[in-house]
Enzyme design. Structure first.
Site, PDB file in Angstrom:
ATOM      1  N   LYS A 173       0.812  -1.221   0.000  1.00 26.89           N
ATOM      2  CA  LYS A 173       0.000   0.000   0.000  1.00 26.89           C
ATOM      3  C   LYS A 173       0.845   1.271   0.000  1.00 26.89           C
ATOM      4  O   LYS A 173       0.423   2.307  -0.492  1.00 26.89           O
ATOM      5  CB  LYS A 173      -0.951   0.004   1.187  1.00 26.89           C
ATOM      6  CG  LYS A 173      -2.085  -0.994   1.010  1.00 26.89           C
ATOM      7  CD  LYS A 173      -3.298  -0.605   1.811  1.00 26.89           C
ATOM      8  CE  LYS A 173      -4.471  -1.506   1.458  1.00 26.89           C
ATOM      9  NZ  LYS A 173      -4.291  -2.878   1.998  1.00 26.89           N
ATOM     10  N   GLU A 229      -9.675   7.183   4.091  1.00 28.59           N
ATOM     11  CA  GLU A 229     -10.472   6.313   4.938  1.00 28.59           C
ATOM     12  C   GLU A 229      -9.727   4.991   5.013  1.00 28.59           C
ATOM     13  O   GLU A 229      -8.921   4.674   4.155  1.00 28.59           O
ATOM     14  CB  GLU A 229     -11.884   6.092   4.384  1.00 28.59           C
ATOM     15  CG  GLU A 229     -11.983   5.003   3.345  1.00 28.59           C
ATOM     16  CD  GLU A 229     -11.731   5.499   1.938  1.00 28.59           C
ATOM     17  OE1 GLU A 229     -12.125   6.627   1.624  1.00 28.59           O
ATOM     18  OE2 GLU A 229     -11.135   4.746   1.158  1.00 28.59           O
ATOM     19  N   SER A 243       1.470  -9.900  -0.998  1.00 26.21           N
ATOM     20  CA  SER A 243       1.156  -8.468  -0.834  1.00 26.21           C
ATOM     21  C   SER A 243       1.570  -7.887   0.510  1.00 26.21           C
ATOM     22  O   SER A 243       1.841  -6.694   0.615  1.00 26.21           O
ATOM     23  CB  SER A 243      -0.339  -8.251  -1.057  1.00 26.21           C
ATOM     24  OG  SER A 243      -1.106  -9.098  -0.218  1.00 26.21           O
TER      25      SER A 243
HETATM   26  C1  LIG Z   1      -5.129  -3.909   1.780  1.00 27.96           C
HETATM   27  C2  LIG Z   1      -4.449  -5.177   1.468  1.00 27.96           C
HETATM   28  C3  LIG Z   1      -4.870  -6.012   0.409  1.00 27.96           C
HETATM   29  C4  LIG Z   1      -6.100  -5.735  -0.419  1.00 27.96           C
HETATM   30  O1  LIG Z   1      -6.069  -4.548  -1.157  1.00 27.96           O
HETATM   31  P1  LIG Z   1      -5.868  -4.548  -2.732  1.00 27.96           P
HETATM   32  O2  LIG Z   1      -6.160  -3.145  -3.117  1.00 27.96           O
HETATM   33  O3  LIG Z   1      -6.817  -5.527  -3.314  1.00 27.96           O
HETATM   34  O4  LIG Z   1      -4.465  -4.926  -2.995  1.00 27.96           O
HETATM   35  C5  LIG Z   1      -4.141  -7.154   0.124  1.00 27.96           C
HETATM   36  N1  LIG Z   1      -3.056  -7.495   0.865  1.00 27.96           N
HETATM   37  C6  LIG Z   1      -2.629  -6.733   1.898  1.00 27.96           C
HETATM   38  C7  LIG Z   1      -1.439  -7.174   2.652  1.00 27.96           C
HETATM   39  C8  LIG Z   1      -3.306  -5.548   2.235  1.00 27.96           C
HETATM   40  O5  LIG Z   1      -2.875  -4.811   3.267  1.00 27.96           O
END
Ligand SMILES: *Cc1c(COP(=O)(O)O)cnc(C)c1O
Length: 398
Positions: A95, A117, A382
């Site tokens: 993010k 938000e 992610s």
């Molecule tokens: C917020 C988050 C997501 C989901 O958000 P996307 O916009 O779909 O990427 C996925 N993995 C992690 C670790 C997150 O913090």
């Protein structure tokens, strides 16, 4: 970044990817959104701006993140499986790539106040972090219930200097926080509204995808080095709103031989009534300013989503993903709570990497696919799982 032929990731003039996207917003926000669109069009081609963005990603966020070859997963699945380690970014997830890009853009636009938000707090923490770095005022709207559930992230944001405002209406969760943030934006058009995924009115989906594109740009370079070719056969990523997936897919949408797998959280099961598998049970409608696929009842009321993973607990998907899935360019695979928990435990015990619950959904999709021995597969990891340890302990009764 200008192109001659239209890329898959490039929306039309009105912000549509096929039939999805656009800007369905109150008239009062029209000027704000147009100002943002103009600024983004300028700065996405401004070398000084782009260099500043790339330098911060390198020296502050810690990029490039490794592309790690997992011998264990490769042997188990009979393929060449790599993990793109977004979990190693500063603040623990992808993010921050987007937060850096948008706060820099806000600065160029002469803004001093950032509003955002957050649901689980991950986007709020990334935003508060970059605001502290770049000297911006930061206000984060968060549902009152989410503030209780995610108390450590509330503390992080406050320690970073952000003001965290409780949304006390409706179900007191993300949707209500979004409403409050938009209300604030209408009343304070001088503020910059920082959206954390590839959702919202145009130009947000295209812009956030572009700020996350660094993920696939690095994958290309890293694969060239490791495999002697710059495209994988398959890329797998989880989709909440879809920003990490959009970033991991970005460079490969127009490479038709690359298979793109969007993993959705099916909660207790696609048809259990407790799910967030949007593309499986959703239909077209307007959510948070864009036409997309969303979960809704027969009256067009948005259905409450459910997933064990807060980041995937969202009733829609970004319009780029809706378009990619509808046209068959990407394939959606649903993964349940339990399947993601088991995948998280498995990666932790075999590779010593504790994944976020969101990322564990992407890992679990491996079990639902078949591979050939030389197939190069990249799973986008992610984020890291520190924030999910309580859940892991509870669910595994440790
Ligand atoms: C917020 C988050 C997501 C989901 O958000 P996307 O916009 O779909 O990427 C996925 N993995 C992690 C670790 C997150 O913090």
């Amino acid at each position: 970044m200008s192109v001659l032929t239209k890329k898959f990731t490039e929306p039309d003039e009105l912000g549509f990817f096929g039939e999805f996207g656009g800007a369905f917003i109150p008239e009062l926000l029209r000027a704000n959104v147009e100002e943002l669109d103009a600024a983004f069009r300028t700065f996405r081609q401004d070398e000084t701006f782009l260099n500043e963005y790339r330098e911060l990603l390198k020296h502050y966020v810690g990029r490039p993140t490794p592309l790690y070859f997992s011998e264990k997963l490769s042997a188990q699945h009979g393929a060449r499986i790599y993990l793109k380690r977004e979990d190693l970014n500063h603040t623990g997830a992808h993010k921050i790539n987007n937060a850096v890009g948008q706060v820099l853009l806000a600065k160029r636009m002469g803004k001093t106040n950032i509003i955002a938000e957050t649901g689980a707090g991950q986007h709020g923490v990334a935003t508060a972090t970059v605001c502290a770095l770049l000297g911006m005022n930061c206000t984060v709207y968060m549902g009152e219930i989410d503030m209780k559930r995610q108390a450590p992230n509330v503390q992080r944001m406050r320690f970073l200097g952000a003001e965290v405002v409780a949304a006390t209406s409706g179900s007191k969760t993300l949707k209500d926080a979004t409403n409050e943030a938009i209300r604030h934006w209408i009343n304070h058009p001088d503020a910059y509204y920082l959206i954390g995924s590839v959702v919202g009115p145009h130009p947000y989906p295209a812009m956030v995808a572009e700020f996350q594109a660094i993920i696939s740009q690095e994958i290309k370079i890293q694969l060239q080095e490791l495999e002697g070719r710059n495209t994988p056969d398959t890329v797998i990523a989880c989709v909440g709103g879809g920003s990490n997936a959009a970033g991991a897919f970005y460079e490969f949408y127009d490479e038709e031989n690359v298979e793109l797998i969007a993993v959705e959280a099916s909660g207790l099961g696609v048809h259990s009534g407790h799910t967030a598998a949007t593309s499986a049970i959703g239909s077209p409608g307007v959510l948070h300013g864009s036409m997309t696929l969303l979960m809704q009842d027969e009256f067009g009321q948005v259905t409450e989503p459910y997933s064990i993973s807060a980041g995937l607990d969202y009733p829609g998907i970004g319009p780029l993903h809706a378009h990619a899935i509808q046209t068959g360019r990407a394939k959606a695979i649903p993964v349940t709570d339990q399947e993601s928990l088991d995948a998280a435990m498995h990666l932790t015990r075999t590779e010593g990497i504790i994944p976020a619950l969101e990322s564990a959904h992407a890992l679990a999709a491996l079990n639902k696919m078949t591979f050939t021995k030389d197939q190069i597969v990249v799973v986008n990891l992610s984020g890291r799982g520190d924030k999910d340890l309580n859940t892991y302990f509870e669910r595994f009764e440790l």
